[in-house]
Design an enzyme around this catalytic site. Structure first.
Site, PDB file in Angstrom:
ATOM      1  N   ASP A 199       0.842  -1.193   0.000  1.00  0.00           N
ATOM      2  CA  ASP A 199       0.000   0.000   0.000  1.00  0.00           C
ATOM      3  C   ASP A 199       0.875   1.239   0.000  1.00  0.00           C
ATOM      4  O   ASP A 199       1.856   1.327   0.744  1.00  0.00           O
ATOM      5  CB  ASP A 199      -0.909  -0.004   1.236  1.00  0.00           C
ATOM      6  CG  ASP A 199      -1.999   1.056   1.128  1.00  0.00           C
ATOM      7  OD1 ASP A 199      -2.504   1.281   0.008  1.00  0.00           O
ATOM      8  OD2 ASP A 199      -2.351   1.657   2.155  1.00  0.00           O
ATOM      9  N   HIS A 206      -4.050  14.019   0.571  1.00  0.00           N
ATOM     10  CA  HIS A 206      -4.197  13.113   1.718  1.00  0.00           C
ATOM     11  C   HIS A 206      -2.960  13.165   2.616  1.00  0.00           C
ATOM     12  O   HIS A 206      -3.073  13.304   3.840  1.00  0.00           O
ATOM     13  CB  HIS A 206      -4.428  11.682   1.230  1.00  0.00           C
ATOM     14  CG  HIS A 206      -4.410  10.656   2.331  1.00  0.00           C
ATOM     15  ND1 HIS A 206      -5.432  10.527   3.245  1.00  0.00           N
ATOM     16  CD2 HIS A 206      -3.477   9.727   2.677  1.00  0.00           C
ATOM     17  CE1 HIS A 206      -5.138   9.548   4.096  1.00  0.00           C
ATOM     18  NE2 HIS A 206      -3.955   9.044   3.777  1.00  0.00           N
ATOM     19  N   GLU A 248     -10.191   4.082   3.589  1.00  0.00           N
ATOM     20  CA  GLU A 248      -9.334   4.836   2.675  1.00  0.00           C
ATOM     21  C   GLU A 248      -9.794   4.510   1.264  1.00  0.00           C
ATOM     22  O   GLU A 248      -9.803   3.352   0.852  1.00  0.00           O
ATOM     23  CB  GLU A 248      -7.856   4.489   2.887  1.00  0.00           C
ATOM     24  CG  GLU A 248      -7.351   5.020   4.220  1.00  0.00           C
ATOM     25  CD  GLU A 248      -5.834   4.998   4.354  1.00  0.00           C
ATOM     26  OE1 GLU A 248      -5.185   4.153   3.719  1.00  0.00           O
ATOM     27  OE2 GLU A 248      -5.306   5.841   5.119  1.00  0.00           O
ATOM     28  N   GLU A 282      -9.212   4.141  -2.327  1.00  0.00           N
ATOM     29  CA  GLU A 282      -8.012   3.936  -3.143  1.00  0.00           C
ATOM     30  C   GLU A 282      -8.358   3.171  -4.409  1.00  0.00           C
ATOM     31  O   GLU A 282      -9.424   2.560  -4.517  1.00  0.00           O
ATOM     32  CB  GLU A 282      -6.958   3.130  -2.359  1.00  0.00           C
ATOM     33  CG  GLU A 282      -6.574   3.729  -1.016  1.00  0.00           C
ATOM     34  CD  GLU A 282      -5.337   3.084  -0.396  1.00  0.00           C
ATOM     35  OE1 GLU A 282      -4.524   2.504  -1.147  1.00  0.00           O
ATOM     36  OE2 GLU A 282      -5.192   3.168   0.836  1.00  0.00           O
ATOM     37  N   ASP A 289      -8.991   0.536   1.974  1.00  0.00           N
ATOM     38  CA  ASP A 289      -7.964   0.133   2.935  1.00  0.00           C
ATOM     39  C   ASP A 289      -8.448   0.525   4.331  1.00  0.00           C
ATOM     40  O   ASP A 289      -8.157   1.615   4.825  1.00  0.00           O
ATOM     41  CB  ASP A 289      -6.665   0.859   2.555  1.00  0.00           C
ATOM     42  CG  ASP A 289      -5.510   0.512   3.466  1.00  0.00           C
ATOM     43  OD1 ASP A 289      -5.482  -0.613   3.976  1.00  0.00           O
ATOM     44  OD2 ASP A 289      -4.633   1.374   3.644  1.00  0.00           O
ATOM     45  N   ARG A 307      -7.408   4.284  13.081  1.00  0.00           N
ATOM     46  CA  ARG A 307      -6.582   5.491  13.258  1.00  0.00           C
ATOM     47  C   ARG A 307      -5.951   5.603  14.637  1.00  0.00           C
ATOM     48  O   ARG A 307      -4.848   6.167  14.775  1.00  0.00           O
ATOM     49  CB  ARG A 307      -7.419   6.742  12.979  1.00  0.00           C
ATOM     50  CG  ARG A 307      -8.011   6.815  11.597  1.00  0.00           C
ATOM     51  CD  ARG A 307      -6.948   6.737  10.520  1.00  0.00           C
ATOM     52  NE  ARG A 307      -7.540   6.873   9.186  1.00  0.00           N
ATOM     53  CZ  ARG A 307      -6.867   6.667   8.062  1.00  0.00           C
ATOM     54  NH1 ARG A 307      -5.581   6.316   8.100  1.00  0.00           N
ATOM     55  NH2 ARG A 307      -7.466   6.795   6.893  1.00  0.00           N
ATOM     56  N   GLN A 309      -3.085   3.262  14.666  1.00  0.00           N
ATOM     57  CA  GLN A 309      -2.060   3.809  13.772  1.00  0.00           C
ATOM     58  C   GLN A 309      -1.269   4.929  14.438  1.00  0.00           C
ATOM     59  O   GLN A 309      -0.040   4.979  14.345  1.00  0.00           O
ATOM     60  CB  GLN A 309      -2.734   4.337  12.491  1.00  0.00           C
ATOM     61  CG  GLN A 309      -1.779   4.849  11.425  1.00  0.00           C
ATOM     62  CD  GLN A 309      -2.521   5.323  10.176  1.00  0.00           C
ATOM     63  OE1 GLN A 309      -3.750   5.254  10.099  1.00  0.00           O
ATOM     64  NE2 GLN A 309      -1.791   5.813   9.199  1.00  0.00           N
ATOM     65  N   TYR A 329       2.817   3.988  14.531  1.00  0.00           N
ATOM     66  CA  TYR A 329       3.339   4.162  13.174  1.00  0.00           C
ATOM     67  C   TYR A 329       4.792   4.623  13.071  1.00  0.00           C
ATOM     68  O   TYR A 329       5.407   4.500  12.015  1.00  0.00           O
ATOM     69  CB  TYR A 329       2.432   5.088  12.355  1.00  0.00           C
ATOM     70  CG  TYR A 329       2.720   6.566  12.501  1.00  0.00           C
ATOM     71  CD1 TYR A 329       3.388   7.264  11.487  1.00  0.00           C
ATOM     72  CD2 TYR A 329       2.320   7.263  13.637  1.00  0.00           C
ATOM     73  CE1 TYR A 329       3.636   8.619  11.610  1.00  0.00           C
ATOM     74  CE2 TYR A 329       2.571   8.599  13.765  1.00  0.00           C
ATOM     75  CZ  TYR A 329       3.233   9.279  12.746  1.00  0.00           C
ATOM     76  OH  TYR A 329       3.489  10.620  12.876  1.00  0.00           O
ATOM     77  N   LYS A 362      -3.588  -1.446   9.782  1.00  0.00           N
ATOM     78  CA  LYS A 362      -3.987  -1.767   8.404  1.00  0.00           C
ATOM     79  C   LYS A 362      -4.130  -3.267   8.202  1.00  0.00           C
ATOM     80  O   LYS A 362      -4.142  -3.740   7.076  1.00  0.00           O
ATOM     81  CB  LYS A 362      -2.923  -1.230   7.442  1.00  0.00           C
ATOM     82  CG  LYS A 362      -2.563   0.222   7.642  1.00  0.00           C
ATOM     83  CD  LYS A 362      -3.619   1.138   7.075  1.00  0.00           C
ATOM     84  CE  LYS A 362      -3.108   2.578   7.084  1.00  0.00           C
ATOM     85  NZ  LYS A 362      -3.967   3.438   6.260  1.00  0.00           N
ATOM     86  N   THR A 391      -8.687  -5.387   3.841  1.00  0.00           N
ATOM     87  CA  THR A 391      -8.699  -4.476   2.706  1.00  0.00           C
ATOM     88  C   THR A 391      -9.723  -5.037   1.727  1.00  0.00           C
ATOM     89  O   THR A 391      -9.624  -6.202   1.342  1.00  0.00           O
ATOM     90  CB  THR A 391      -7.317  -4.413   2.038  1.00  0.00           C
ATOM     91  OG1 THR A 391      -6.360  -3.955   3.002  1.00  0.00           O
ATOM     92  CG2 THR A 391      -7.319  -3.476   0.845  1.00  0.00           C
ATOM     93  N   GLU A 394      -9.860  12.638   7.446  1.00  0.00           N
ATOM     94  CA  GLU A 394      -9.748  13.969   6.820  1.00  0.00           C
ATOM     95  C   GLU A 394     -11.092  14.689   6.792  1.00  0.00           C
ATOM     96  O   GLU A 394     -11.163  15.894   7.046  1.00  0.00           O
ATOM     97  CB  GLU A 394      -9.222  13.832   5.395  1.00  0.00           C
ATOM     98  CG  GLU A 394      -7.823  13.267   5.293  1.00  0.00           C
ATOM     99  CD  GLU A 394      -7.541  12.823   3.873  1.00  0.00           C
ATOM    100  OE1 GLU A 394      -7.104  13.647   3.071  1.00  0.00           O
ATOM    101  OE2 GLU A 394      -7.784  11.634   3.563  1.00  0.00           O
TER     102      GLU A 394
HETATM  103 MN    MN Z   1      -3.945   3.032   2.488  1.00  0.00          MN
END
Ligand code: MN
Length: 415
Positions: free
Chosen positions: A122, A129, A195, A197, A227, A231, A234, A238, A247, A251, A357
């Protein structure tokens, strides 16, 4: 290019996602039958396993469509890809002999994963973003990491957690630590997210560095890709090696592989470069696609709201550049490798491809059409993606990419 007419009448509407121009490849089963390969045409599926059995389509000396994945066919190479598309265009064209005995109604089938995911990577290649998330996680001054404008940043994900549209998603548990917490705790994710994508599927293997042009030619097709992202997990985990458990839940991909050939009329350039890219990543032609994308949210028993509208041309790097970069230190790529684009957000607030976001980290909840508000996903919510490329009187669609979020288990270790 204009609409190509088919003897399958439902394929001839300007807004239908599966006209003869598209011919997306999937794997389907009917009640009790073995999953097998088919191609969508209008509201129907042309059963390629049956057609191959009767020698209507013979891409290889041995059957490749009687299996629940497209990997064997992809492995035949680009000449076979082009030949099948030409054969199917002839067989399904208006004026060709109608062969309704090979059609199965999409309403009567269960769609499966269209290919075996060899490995899953990914990326993080949407500038809006990356800027939005970087601003929230590190502050506006450090929003874009110093490498971001020079390489498409990515991480190696889990092929085993990629699932087909329609699969329920269980809210994960994970290690969380809020900004005011002294110590972390293990608890259900409270900031579960999507997400929006695109996924690119490698159809030709490689062994060692390849050029951007070679990478472009090696991509068989594209799917929508959600995805799912935890959060709060993460934010704690991360640094410095990137997302990991955040993650790893799932997916979701759309069930139809839309081929690079079908998308060819919609090729577009990447945006202007702030820094000239090094030679091995330089653009060598339009390698993004003009695909309108949306994200939708449907509360349990409620009405569907469109929460984001964006376009694949918002990416800073094409899938070809990502694939070329991926190989640059020598890693082999395999048939069925899946590359997530990274979240595709536009410049405007309603173009943002994640709830993180859209709600600005939960500080500005969004209002759904039914009046309810959301900062992140609530149990029972169904999240969906749509993708459509609009031609002159025809549409190239991707089909659904949906998943419903189930409550976290009371005890994830209960046996
Ligand atoms: Mn992603």
């Amino acid at each position: 290019m204009t609409l190509k007419l088919s003897w399958v009448a439902s394929a001839n509407a300007a807004d239908h996602p599966f006209p003869l121009n598209n011919l997306p490849y999937g794997v389907f089963s009917t009640d009790g039958s073995m999953p097998r390969c088919g191609v969508a045409i209008g509201d129907m599926i042309f059963d390629l396993c049956a057609a191959e059995g009767d020698d209507l389509v013979t891409p290889a000396g041995t059957p490749v469509f009687d299996v629940p994945y497209w990997n064997d066919f992809m492995d035949l190479g680009p000449a076979a890809w082009a030949e099948l598309r030409a054969t199917l265009t002839d067989l399904l064209s208006d004026g060709a002999k109608p062969r309704p005995e090979y059609l199965v109604a999409q309403a009567d089938v269960q769609m499966q994963m269209p290919f075996q995911v060899a490995e899953y990577t990914d990326f993080y290649a949407g500038r809006h973003h990356a800027t939005n998330v970087g601003t929230m996680f590190r502050g506006a001054e450090n929003a874009l990491p110093p490498n971001w404008l020079h390489i498409p940043i990515g991480y190696n994900g889990r092929a085993s957690s990629v699932v087909a549209s329609g699969t329920d998603i269980r809210r994960p548990w994970g290690q969380l630590k809020g900004p005011n917490d002294v110590l972390p705790r293990f608890a259900p994710c409270a900031r579960f997210d999507i997400e929006l994508e695109m996924g690119a599927i490698v159809g030709t293997p490689s062994d060692g560095p390849i050029t951007v042009q070679e990478a472009f030619d090696n991509i068989f097709g594209y799917v929508l890709l959600n995805d799912w992202s935890a959060r709060d997990i993460q934010a704690w985990e991360y640094q410095p090696l990137g997302p990991f458990q955040a993650k790893s839940t799932a997916t979701t991909i759309s069930p139809w592989i839309v081929t690079a050939a079908a998308l060819a009329p919609f090729r577009r350039d990447t945006p202007a470069r702030e820094f000239e890219l090094l030679d091995h990543l330089k653009d060598c032609g339009p390698m993004l696609y003009d695909i309108d994308l949306t994200a939708t949210l449907t509360p349990e028993g409620g009405q569907t709201s469109t929460i984001a509208r964006t376009n694949y041309t918002q990416m800073y790097y094409s899938a070809a550049q990502q694939l070329a970069h991926h190989t640059s230190a020598g890693t082999p790529m395999r048939v069925g490798d899946l590359l997530g684009s990274g979240t595709i957000s536009g410049a405007e607030k309603d173009q943002r491809g994640s709830l993180l976001e859209l709600s600005w980290g939960g500080k500005e909840p969004i209002t759904l059409d039914c009046g309810a508000t959301r900062s992140f996903i609530e149990d029972g919510d169904t999240l969906g993606l749509t993708g459509n490329a609009h031609g002159d009187g025809f549409t190239i669609g991707f089909g659904p990419c949906i998943g419903t979020v189930l409550p976290a288990l009371k005890d994830p270790f209960a046996r």
